[in-house]
Enzyme design. Structure first.
Site, PDB file in Angstrom:
ATOM      1  N   ASP A  93      49.062  14.139  28.532  1.00  0.00           N
ATOM      2  CA  ASP A  93      48.415  13.039  27.792  1.00  0.00           C
ATOM      3  C   ASP A  93      47.069  13.523  27.236  1.00  0.00           C
ATOM      4  O   ASP A  93      46.391  12.801  26.500  1.00  0.00           O
ATOM      5  CB  ASP A  93      48.283  11.768  28.645  1.00  0.00           C
ATOM      6  CG  ASP A  93      47.408  11.949  29.874  1.00  0.00           C
ATOM      7  OD1 ASP A  93      46.955  13.080  30.147  1.00  0.00           O
ATOM      8  OD2 ASP A  93      47.176  10.939  30.584  1.00  0.00           O
ATOM      9  N   SER A  94      46.716  14.768  27.530  1.00  0.00           N
ATOM     10  CA  SER A  94      45.561  15.402  26.878  1.00  0.00           C
ATOM     11  C   SER A  94      45.786  15.502  25.368  1.00  0.00           C
ATOM     12  O   SER A  94      44.866  15.838  24.627  1.00  0.00           O
ATOM     13  CB  SER A  94      45.313  16.802  27.466  1.00  0.00           C
ATOM     14  OG  SER A  94      46.485  17.567  27.434  1.00  0.00           O
ATOM     15  N   GLU A  98      43.076  19.323  39.981  1.00  0.00           N
ATOM     16  CA  GLU A  98      42.149  19.417  38.848  1.00  0.00           C
ATOM     17  C   GLU A  98      40.706  19.165  39.288  1.00  0.00           C
ATOM     18  O   GLU A  98      40.413  18.218  40.043  1.00  0.00           O
ATOM     19  CB  GLU A  98      42.531  18.399  37.751  1.00  0.00           C
ATOM     20  CG  GLU A  98      41.560  18.437  36.571  1.00  0.00           C
ATOM     21  CD  GLU A  98      42.067  17.782  35.297  1.00  0.00           C
ATOM     22  OE1 GLU A  98      43.210  17.288  35.278  1.00  0.00           O
ATOM     23  OE2 GLU A  98      41.315  17.778  34.307  1.00  0.00           O
TER      24      GLU A  98
HETATM   25  O1  KIV Z   1      47.135  16.018  30.286  1.00  0.00           O
HETATM   26  C1  KIV Z   1      47.034  17.192  30.624  1.00  0.00           C
HETATM   27  O2  KIV Z   1      47.066  18.112  29.800  1.00  0.00           O
HETATM   28  C2  KIV Z   1      46.889  17.485  32.044  1.00  0.00           C
HETATM   29  C3  KIV Z   1      46.618  18.904  32.433  1.00  0.00           C
HETATM   30  C4  KIV Z   1      45.250  19.278  32.060  1.00  0.00           C
HETATM   31  C5  KIV Z   1      46.912  19.167  33.844  1.00  0.00           C
HETATM   32  O3  KIV Z   1      46.964  16.617  32.839  1.00  0.00           O
END
Ligand code: KIV
Length: 270
Positions: free
Chosen positions: A44-45, A181
């Protein structure tokens, strides 16, 4: 090693470091897969990297389904994990099962959701229905409003103990791996040594069972984003900027297209 599966990721603990990156589109996914990455996360990044949002909180379920669908087309061997966005699993068990199921129908082979002890019963249910789950604890971005920003977690002994408890609860619930994280590496090490499933770190130091980073960070696409935990392997920001400037100059000076880029009419012979 051929197709990476959930059981193969589990077996990598203490044998081979798990390599993982995010991807949000077909072409990038195809390149990462060709390079031999173990796990691709449609994170979701996508909200903060591609959509220009300040956080991942506004990311919608239909957007995650779209990105999983297009990434899937580029993946042959990597394990494909789809992220569950904010409020796609917190509202009810049935919402969680339905949304996770839709990610699987689009081609994800597992889903990731944020949280520890509190969501362990939900994860147990999901796994029992055939949905493999990647856990995610520590600096979980969907909780930044509770944390008061992107703050490293587990700095006090109490908080560190809570992270170990979260990891144990997730393992008991049946996750195949856990993303750690934003935490001190000593805590990530303790968590990693406390459980049998592999941990995958991001900003969690050197002692996890694998590492994950966001693809746009690895490629250096945003010079304004320079967190300590990121290693920028390339400066694509500069590459794209320079290429665009060259293109503008060429078009303005009628240097592009040149002979090699044009089509010619066929001359009639009779
Ligand atoms: O949304 C994302 O990309 C993540 C990673 C950074 C682990 O949760």
């Amino acid at each position: 090693m051929g197709k990476v599966t959930v059981p193969k990721i589990k077996k990598m603990k203490n044998k081979k470091m798990i390599t993982a990156l995010t991807a949000y589109d077909y072409l990038t996914a195809r390149i990462l897969d060709e390079a031999g990455i173990d796990l691709i996360l449609v994170g979701d990044s996508v909200g903060t990297t591609l959509q220009g949002l300040d956080s991942t909180i506004p990311v919608k379920m239909e957007e995650m389904l779209y990105h999983v669908r297009i990434v899937k087309r580029g993946v042959k061997n990597a394990l494909l994990v789809g992220d569950m966005p904010f409020l796609s699993y917190q509202t009810s068990e049935s919402d969680a099962l339905k949304n996770a199921g839709m990610l699987l129908k689009e081609g994800a082979e597992a889903v990731k959701l944020e949280g520890g002890v509190r969501i362990a019963p939900l994860i147990e249910k999901m796994v029992s229905y055939g949905i493999p789950v990647l856990g995610h604890i520590g600096l979980t971005p969907q909780s930044i409003n509770v944390f008061g920003g992107y703050k490293i977690q587990g700095k006090t002994e109490d908080k560190a103990k809570m992270l170990v408890n979260d990891a144990i609860a997730l393992q008991q619930a049946g996750v195949f791996s856990i993303v750690l994280e934003g935490m001190p590496e000593e805590i990530a090490k303790e968590v990693t040594e406390s459980i049998e499933v592999p941990t995958i770190g991001i900003g969690a130091g050197r002692f996890c069972d694998g590492q994950i980073l966001v693809i746009t960070d690895v490629l250096g696409m945003d010079p304004t984003f320079t967190p300590r935990f990121v290693k920028k392997y390339r400066n694509l920001y500069k590459e794209i900027l320079d290429a665009t400037k060259e293109y503008i100059t060429d078009v303005e000076n009628k240097k592009f297209p040149s002979e090699e880029h044009v089509f010619h009419q066929k001359k009639e012979t009779s």
